[in-house]
Design a protein around this motif. Structure first.
Motif, PDB file in Angstrom:
ATOM      1  N   GLU A   1       0.879  -1.263  -0.110  1.00  0.00           N
ATOM      2  CA  GLU A   1       0.055   0.078  -0.059  1.00  0.00           C
ATOM      3  C   GLU A   1       0.827   1.303   0.048  1.00  0.00           C
ATOM      4  OE1 GLU A   1      -3.753   1.753   2.417  1.00  0.00           O
ATOM      5  OE2 GLU A   1      -2.897   0.081   3.161  1.00  0.00           O
ATOM      6  N   GLY A   2       0.525   2.075  -1.041  1.00  0.00           N
ATOM      7  CA  GLY A   2       1.304   3.352  -1.075  1.00  0.00           C
ATOM      8  C   GLY A   2       0.585   4.621  -0.672  1.00  0.00           C
ATOM      9  N   THR A   3       1.139   5.701  -1.021  1.00  0.00           N
ATOM     10  CA  THR A   3       0.367   6.912  -0.684  1.00  0.00           C
ATOM     11  C   THR A   3      -0.851   7.064  -1.504  1.00  0.00           C
ATOM     12  OG1 THR A   3       2.261   8.139  -1.927  1.00  0.00           O
ATOM     13  CG2 THR A   3       2.471   8.126   0.277  1.00  0.00           C
ATOM     14  N   ILE A   4      -0.629   6.520  -2.722  1.00  0.00           N
ATOM     15  CA  ILE A   4      -2.101   6.973  -3.582  1.00  0.00           C
ATOM     16  C   ILE A   4      -2.780   5.758  -3.960  1.00  0.00           C
ATOM     17  CG2 ILE A   4      -0.920   8.947  -4.784  1.00  0.00           C
ATOM     18  CD1 ILE A   4      -0.215   6.948  -7.025  1.00  0.00           C
ATOM     19  N   GLY A   5      -2.478   4.585  -3.386  1.00  0.00           N
ATOM     20  CA  GLY A   5      -3.286   3.438  -3.642  1.00  0.00           C
ATOM     21  C   GLY A   5      -2.494   2.132  -3.121  1.00  0.00           C
TER      22      GLY A   5
ATOM     23  N   ILE B   1      -5.611   3.235  -7.898  1.00  0.00           N
ATOM     24  CA  ILE B   1      -5.587   4.443  -7.289  1.00  0.00           C
ATOM     25  C   ILE B   1      -6.884   4.785  -6.499  1.00  0.00           C
ATOM     26  CG2 ILE B   1      -4.978   6.839  -7.797  1.00  0.00           C
ATOM     27  CD1 ILE B   1      -3.569   5.946 -10.480  1.00  0.00           C
ATOM     28  N   ASP B   2      -6.628   5.582  -5.283  1.00  0.00           N
ATOM     29  CA  ASP B   2      -7.775   5.802  -4.513  1.00  0.00           C
ATOM     30  C   ASP B   2      -8.568   6.932  -5.244  1.00  0.00           C
ATOM     31  OD1 ASP B   2      -6.771   3.889  -2.616  1.00  0.00           O
ATOM     32  OD2 ASP B   2      -5.878   5.460  -1.441  1.00  0.00           O
ATOM     33  N   THR B   3      -9.677   6.777  -5.194  1.00  0.00           N
ATOM     34  CA  THR B   3     -10.558   7.652  -5.566  1.00  0.00           C
ATOM     35  C   THR B   3     -10.438   9.221  -5.192  1.00  0.00           C
ATOM     36  OG1 THR B   3     -12.311   7.332  -4.268  1.00  0.00           O
ATOM     37  CG2 THR B   3     -12.390   6.064  -6.100  1.00  0.00           C
ATOM     38  N   GLU B   4      -9.881   9.310  -3.940  1.00  0.00           N
ATOM     39  CA  GLU B   4      -9.773  10.710  -3.529  1.00  0.00           C
ATOM     40  C   GLU B   4      -8.788  11.646  -4.087  1.00  0.00           C
ATOM     41  OE1 GLU B   4      -7.343  10.549   0.405  1.00  0.00           O
ATOM     42  OE2 GLU B   4      -8.189   8.609   0.409  1.00  0.00           O
ATOM     43  N   HIS B   5      -7.889  10.775  -4.726  1.00  0.00           N
ATOM     44  CA  HIS B   5      -6.639  11.492  -5.429  1.00  0.00           C
ATOM     45  C   HIS B   5      -7.277  11.897  -6.749  1.00  0.00           C
ATOM     46  CE1 HIS B   5      -4.504  10.351  -2.075  1.00  0.00           C
ATOM     47  NE2 HIS B   5      -4.041   9.253  -2.320  1.00  0.00           N
ATOM     48  N   LEU B   6      -8.384  11.469  -7.169  1.00  0.00           N
ATOM     49  CA  LEU B   6      -8.775  11.757  -8.583  1.00  0.00           C
ATOM     50  C   LEU B   6     -10.117  12.427  -8.712  1.00  0.00           C
ATOM     51  CD1 LEU B   6      -8.295   8.112  -9.820  1.00  0.00           C
ATOM     52  CD2 LEU B   6      -6.941  10.112 -10.759  1.00  0.00           C
ATOM     53  N   GLN B   7     -10.591  13.197  -7.478  1.00  0.00           N
ATOM     54  CA  GLN B   7     -11.708  14.011  -7.608  1.00  0.00           C
ATOM     55  C   GLN B   7     -11.554  15.204  -8.786  1.00  0.00           C
ATOM     56  OE1 GLN B   7     -12.284  14.688  -3.333  1.00  0.00           O
ATOM     57  NE2 GLN B   7     -12.974  12.770  -2.802  1.00  0.00           N
ATOM     58  N   SER B   8     -10.527  15.546  -8.707  1.00  0.00           N
ATOM     59  CA  SER B   8     -10.022  16.838  -9.635  1.00  0.00           C
ATOM     60  C   SER B   8      -9.555  16.465 -10.839  1.00  0.00           C
ATOM     61  CB  SER B   8      -9.417  17.965  -8.640  1.00  0.00           C
ATOM     62  OG  SER B   8      -8.089  17.248  -8.434  1.00  0.00           O
ATOM     63  N   VAL B   9      -9.396  14.999 -11.032  1.00  0.00           N
ATOM     64  CA  VAL B   9      -8.640  14.669 -12.307  1.00  0.00           C
ATOM     65  C   VAL B   9      -9.774  13.994 -13.141  1.00  0.00           C
ATOM     66  CG1 VAL B   9      -7.063  13.117 -13.357  1.00  0.00           C
ATOM     67  CG2 VAL B   9      -6.576  14.216 -10.915  1.00  0.00           C
ATOM     68  N   ASP B  10      -9.967  14.683 -14.370  1.00  0.00           N
ATOM     69  CA  ASP B  10     -10.952  14.176 -15.620  1.00  0.00           C
ATOM     70  C   ASP B  10     -10.409  12.977 -16.240  1.00  0.00           C
ATOM     71  OD1 ASP B  10      -9.277  15.191 -17.567  1.00  0.00           O
ATOM     72  OD2 ASP B  10     -10.101  17.352 -17.127  1.00  0.00           O
ATOM     73  N   PRO B  11     -11.126  12.330 -16.797  1.00  0.00           N
ATOM     74  CA  PRO B  11     -10.785  10.997 -17.548  1.00  0.00           C
ATOM     75  C   PRO B  11      -9.641  11.412 -18.412  1.00  0.00           C
ATOM     76  CG  PRO B  11     -13.154  10.862 -17.292  1.00  0.00           C
ATOM     77  CD  PRO B  11     -12.702  12.575 -16.825  1.00  0.00           C
TER      78      PRO B  11
ATOM     79  N   GLN C   1      -0.649  14.708   2.282  1.00  0.00           N
ATOM     80  CA  GLN C   1      -0.058  13.829   3.402  1.00  0.00           C
ATOM     81  C   GLN C   1       1.412  13.488   2.959  1.00  0.00           C
ATOM     82  OE1 GLN C   1      -1.167   9.443   2.875  1.00  0.00           O
ATOM     83  NE2 GLN C   1      -2.336   9.976   1.206  1.00  0.00           N
ATOM     84  N   ASN C   2       2.051  13.263   3.933  1.00  0.00           N
ATOM     85  CA  ASN C   2       3.615  12.923   3.955  1.00  0.00           C
ATOM     86  C   ASN C   2       3.861  11.839   2.954  1.00  0.00           C
ATOM     87  OD1 ASN C   2       6.303  12.117   4.795  1.00  0.00           O
ATOM     88  ND2 ASN C   2       6.172  13.599   6.252  1.00  0.00           N
ATOM     89  N   LEU C   3       4.687  12.066   2.003  1.00  0.00           N
ATOM     90  CA  LEU C   3       5.061  11.092   1.146  1.00  0.00           C
ATOM     91  C   LEU C   3       6.034   9.988   1.475  1.00  0.00           C
ATOM     92  CD1 LEU C   3       5.433  13.355  -2.037  1.00  0.00           C
ATOM     93  CD2 LEU C   3       3.462  12.354  -1.094  1.00  0.00           C
ATOM     94  N   GLY C   4       6.461   9.951   2.790  1.00  0.00           N
ATOM     95  CA  GLY C   4       7.302   8.768   3.284  1.00  0.00           C
ATOM     96  C   GLY C   4       8.022   9.372   4.376  1.00  0.00           C
ATOM     97  N   VAL C   5       7.836   8.987   5.712  1.00  0.00           N
ATOM     98  CA  VAL C   5       8.467   9.412   6.622  1.00  0.00           C
ATOM     99  C   VAL C   5      10.002   9.309   6.715  1.00  0.00           C
ATOM    100  CG1 VAL C   5       8.843   9.239   9.344  1.00  0.00           C
ATOM    101  CG2 VAL C   5       6.402   9.319   8.280  1.00  0.00           C
TER     102      VAL C   5
END
Length: 707
Positions: free
Chosen positions: A420-424, A442-452, A570-574
C-alpha cells in the motif's frame, strides 16, 4: 614538508608502501586482480600456516603457492581441499575471472557462502564445511558451470528459481543440508544434468519438475517430498527415494493439454550409431518435404490479404520471450498482457481498433519527448554497467477491462494485496494460464479533480518512459469510477523487503550488489530528471518503490505519478522527505536527490529511514548518520551487520561521500543526478580494478577528481 592534521607518519609510510608495491609488481608474474583476491582470501582464512608459500603481497604464480595452478600470469585452479582451513573465503573472489576449478571442500569454513565467487568456474566444490545461509544467487550467472557440490553443510531456506542458465551443469549435490520448500521450476531446464543428490534435506512438494531430465543418478531420500514418483524417473539405474511421504496408488493423469514427456534414452554407442544412420536417412526425406512446404507457403503468402498482418503480429507477440525483468512464474513464451480472448483490447483515441497499442503511437495528449536509446544506455566496461545497460525490448500497452482484473485479483481481495502506497494499493493479478501482473488501484480521493482525459494523458506519458531501470507499464483500466495501472510483476519484491523484512536465505545483498542497486536506481532518476523533456520529478523515491528483478537489478516504480501527489497533503514517506518539502508542491529535482540519498543510507546501514523504537537521537536515519559519514571508525560501526564485514573499506568510504552530498539540508548544494551516476560508475570501475592499496584504510578525504 606538508603536515595534514598530524597524519605525516601514515602518509610517509603509505608513500613508501606504494613505491614498494610498484617495485614488486615489476617482476611479478601474476595478474594484479588475482593477487589482490588471493590476499583477501588469505587474510579471511586467518593466514593459515598450512598454506605454504602464501604471503600478503606475494606472487602466486611465480612463487608456487600451495594449491594454486596458473596459466601464464592468470590463476586458473584453486584446490585447497582437506587442509583444515577456518574462517571465510573473503569478498573478492569475483576478480578471479580465469579460475575454472575451485575446490575448498572438507575444511572448517563457516558463515554464508559469499555472493562473490569465481564467475567462470566450471568445477565448484564447497562440500564438507559448516556453511550456513542459502545457495548464493550469483551461481545462476555461472553459465560454464558443470559440477556444483555444496553437500554436507548447514545451509537453510528455500532454493531460488536460479538454475535456468546452467545448461551445462552435469552434477548438482545439495545433500545433507537443511534446505526446504518445493523444488524450483528452473530445475527442469538443467538439460545436461546426469547426477542429482538432494538427500537428507527438508524439501517438500512434488518432484514432477525432474521428469524431463536425463538423469543417471538420483538420490532424493530422507526429505518431505509428496505426490507420486514420475514413471519417467523409475528407469534410472541408480535411484534412491526412501524416507519421503509418497502418495499410494497410481498417479492421476496429467491435466488436459499437458505436453507429453519424452521417453528417456539410455546412452550407448550402438544406439547412437543406429540413430545417426536413421538420421541421415530421414534427413533426405525431411529436406524434400521442407522444399515442398517452402514453395506452398510462398504461393499462399502472395494470396494473403493485408488484413492478416495483425493476426501474424499477434502470433509473433505471443511467441516473443519475456524480459528477464519479469517474474519466473511467467512462461518464456507468454506476453505481458492476458490473451486477447480474455479481455477487450480497445484503442486509445485515434488509434485503429485492429492494431495493437504501441507506446510510440500514444500522442493524443502532451507527451514526453525521449532521445534515442543510445543516449541513455551506456556501457562502462564493467559487469555492473553491462547488466544495467541492457536494452529492454519494446512492449505493448493494453487497455484492460474491470471484468478482466477482478477475477485475477480475487476482486481485489486482501489475500492478493502486495503493498500500500500513498496514492493506492497494489494487488497481485494471476491468470489461469499462469500470467502474473501487478495492479495499482489508485484511491478515488486522489482523482476527484482529475478528469478522464487528464488520467489518459498521465497514462500516455507513463507509457513513454522506457528505461531498463524503470518498471514497465503494461496497461491500464479506467471505468466505473475505477482507475488502475497494470505493471510487470517482480517476484523478488522491493528493496525495502530485502533490507528490512527478508530472512537470511533470501537476502543475498552483498556490498557489490548494493552498489549495483544504487547505480541502477540513480540512472533511472537521471533519466527522469535530465533526459526526459520536460523533466519528470518522481516525488516518491523510497526503497519500497525500488523493485528487484531475477538478477537483483533495480527497477524504479511509480514513475510519472507526481500529478497524483499534488492532490494530497499527506507526507510522502517518513524519513525520505527533504527539509524543504513541507508540502508536496514544494518538491523539486533536488528533493528527489535527497530521497535517493536516504535510500543509499538504507543500503549502507540496513536501517529504516525513521525508527521510533530507537533512542531519540537515532530515530531519524539522516540526522543520526550524517555527522558520522566522514568518520572512518564510526562508519565501520554503521555498516549493515548483514554484510558480516565483507566490504572494501575504501569503497565504503566513497559510497558514504556520495551520500553526504545527496542529503545536504540546502537543496542548491546537492549534486545533479548525472554527477551522482558518474560518481557511482567511478566507484564500480575502481572496485573492478582492485589494487591492494585500495582495500586498506586510508584518508577519508574525497579524491580531487571525484566529482
Amino acid at each position: 614538508m606538508v603536515f595534514l592534521r598530524g597524519k605525516m607518519v601514515p602518509i610517509f609510510l603509505g608513500f613508501w608502501t606504494f613505491v614498494f608495491g610498484i617495485l614488486i609488481s615489476v617482476d611479478a608474474k601474476t595478474n594484479a586482480p588475482d593477487v589482490a583476491a588471493l590476499n583477501v582470501m588469505y587474510s579471511s582464512l586467518n593466514s593459515p600456516e598450512q598454506l605454504t608459500g602464501w604471503k600478503s603481497g606475494g606472487d602466486p604464480c611465480g612463487q608456487s603457492w600451495k594449491g594454486i595452478t596458473c596459466s601464464g600470469s592468470s590463476v586458473t585452479e584453486i584446490n585447497l581441499s582437506g587442509l583444515g582451513l577456518t574462517g571465510s573465503m573473503g569478498y573478492q573472489l569475483s576478480s578471479l575471472t580465469s579460475v575454472t576449478y575451485f575446490d575448498l571442500s572438507k575444511n572448517n569454513l563457516k558463515g554464508d557462502i559469499p555472493y562473490q565467487l569465481p564467475p567462470n568456474a566450471v568445477h565448484l566444490n564447497l562440500a564438507g564445511n559448516g556453511f550456513t545461509g542459502s545457495v548464493p544467487y550469483s551461481i545462476s550467472l555461472m553459465a560454464d558451470l558443470k559440477e556444483l557440490n555444496l553437500g554436507h553443510n548447514q545451509m537453510k531456506g528455500q532454493l531460488s528459481d536460479m538454475f535456468g542458465k546452467l545448461s551445462k551443469l552435469t552434477l548438482l549435490d545439495l545433500s545433507f543440508n537443511s534446505l526446504s520448500g518445493n523444488l524450483p521450476q528452473s530445475f527442469g531446464l538443467l538439460s545436461s544434468l546426469t547426477t542429482l543428490y538432494l538427500q537428507n534435506n527438508q524439501f517438500t512438494g512434488p518432484i514432477t519438475v525432474l521428469a524431463r531430465l536425463s538423469l543417471d543418478d538420483l538420490n532424493i531420500a530422507n526429505n518431505q517430498f509428496s505426490g507420486w514418483i514420475p514413471n519417467e524417473l523409475k528407469d534410472i539405474d541408480n535411484i534412491e527415494t526412501g524416507g519421503n511421504s509418497w502418495s499410494s496408488g497410481s498417479a492421476p493423469p496429467p491435466p488436459p493439454g499437458t505436453p507429453a514427456i519424452p521417453k528417456r534414452h539410455k546412452h550407448s554407442s550402438e544406439g547412437d550409431n543406429k540413430s545417426v544412420l536413421r538420421g541421415v536417412a530421414m534427413g533426405g526425406i525431411v529436406m524434400s518435404i521442407l522444399v515442398a512446404l517452402v514453395i506452398v507457403i510462398a504461393l499462399f503468402s502472395r494470396k494473403s490479404s493485408s488484413s492478416s498482418n495483425y493476426l501474424d503480429d499477434e502470433k509473433l507477440t505471443r511467441q516473443r520471450p519475456f524480459s528477464p525483468l519479469v517474474s519466473h512464474e511467467l512462461s518464456d513464451t507468454r506476453h505481458y498482457a492476458p490473451d486477447p480472448k480474455s479481455f477487450k483490447a480497445t484503442e486509445l483515441s485515434s488509434m485503429d481498433s485492429s492494431s495493437s497499442i504501441d507506446v510510440k503511437t500514444l500522442q493524443t495528449f502532451p507527451s514526453i519527448h525521449l532521445p534515442p536509446p543510445s543516449d541513455w544506455m551506456k556501457s562502462d566496461g564493467n559487469e555492473f554497467a553491462n547488466k544495467l545497460g541492457r536494452k529492454r525490448t519494446s512492449v505493448h500497452t493494453a487497455v484492460f477491462t474491470l471484468a478482466d482484473l477482478q477475477p485475477a485479483t480475487g476482486n481485489f481481495a486482501a489475500g492478493h494485496l502486495l503493498g500500500e502506497g500513498t496514492i493506492g494499493r497494489v494487488y497481485r493479478a494471476k491468470y489461469a494460464d499462469g500470467k502474473v501482473l501487478a495492479v495499482k488501484k489508485i484511491d478515488t480521493e486522489h482523482l476527484q479533480s482529475v478528469d478522464p482525459e487528464e488520467f489518459s494523458g498521465i497514462v500516455s506519458n507513463i507509457s513513454k518512459l522506457q528505461h531498463p531501470n524503470i518498471a514497465q507499464l503494461v496497461g491500464y483500466c479506467s471505468e466505473q469510477g475505477h482507475n488502475l495501472l497494470v505493471y510487470e510483476y517482480f517476484r523478488n519484491g522491493s528493496l525495502h523487503a530485502f533490507l528490512h523484512l527478508s530472512d537470511a536465505y533470501s537476502k543475498p545483498l552483498t556490498w557489490n550488489t548494493r552498489i549495483m542497486i544504487a547505480l541502477g536506481t540513480a540512472r533511472a532518476v537521471e533519466y527522469l530528471h535530465e533526459i526526459c523533456s520536460p523533466s519528470c520529478i518522481h516525488k516518491n523515491i523510497k526503497s519500497a518503490n525500488i523493485l528487484l528483478d531475477a538478477e537483483l537489478n533495480p527497477c524504479l516504480t511509480d514513475c510519472g505519478l507526481a500529478n497524483f501527489h499534488q492532490h494530497t497533503s499527506q507526507n510522502l514517506g517518513v524519513g525520505y522527505n527533504a527539509p524543504e518539502c513541507i508540502k508536496p508542491s514544494a518538491y523539486t529535482l533536488k528533493s528527489d536527490v535527497y530521497s535517493f540519498g536516504v535510500v543509499m543510507l538504507e543500503l549502507l546501514t540496513g536501517r529504516v529511514p525513521y525508527d521510533s523504537s530507537k533512542p531519540r537521537m537515532e530515530q531519524s536515519l539522516v540526522r543520526w548518520a550524517t555527522p558520522q559519514l566522514h568518520d572512518i571508525d564510526a562508519l565501520d560501526k554503521m555498516v549493515d551487520p548483514a554484510l558480516h564485514g565483507l566490504y572494501p573499506p575504501k569503497s565504503l568510504s566513497r559510497f558514504a561521500d556520495v551520500i553526504a552530498l545527496c542529503v545536504q539540508s540546502e537543496p542548491e548544494f546537492r549534486p545533479p543526478m548525472s554527477e551522482v551516476v558518474q560518481a557511482l560508475v567511478r566507484l564500480v570501475q575502481r572496485s573492478s580494478m582492485v589494487k591492494r592499496g585500495d582495500d586498506g584504510s586510508g584518508s577519508r578525504r574525497m579524491d580531487d577528481d571525484y566529482f
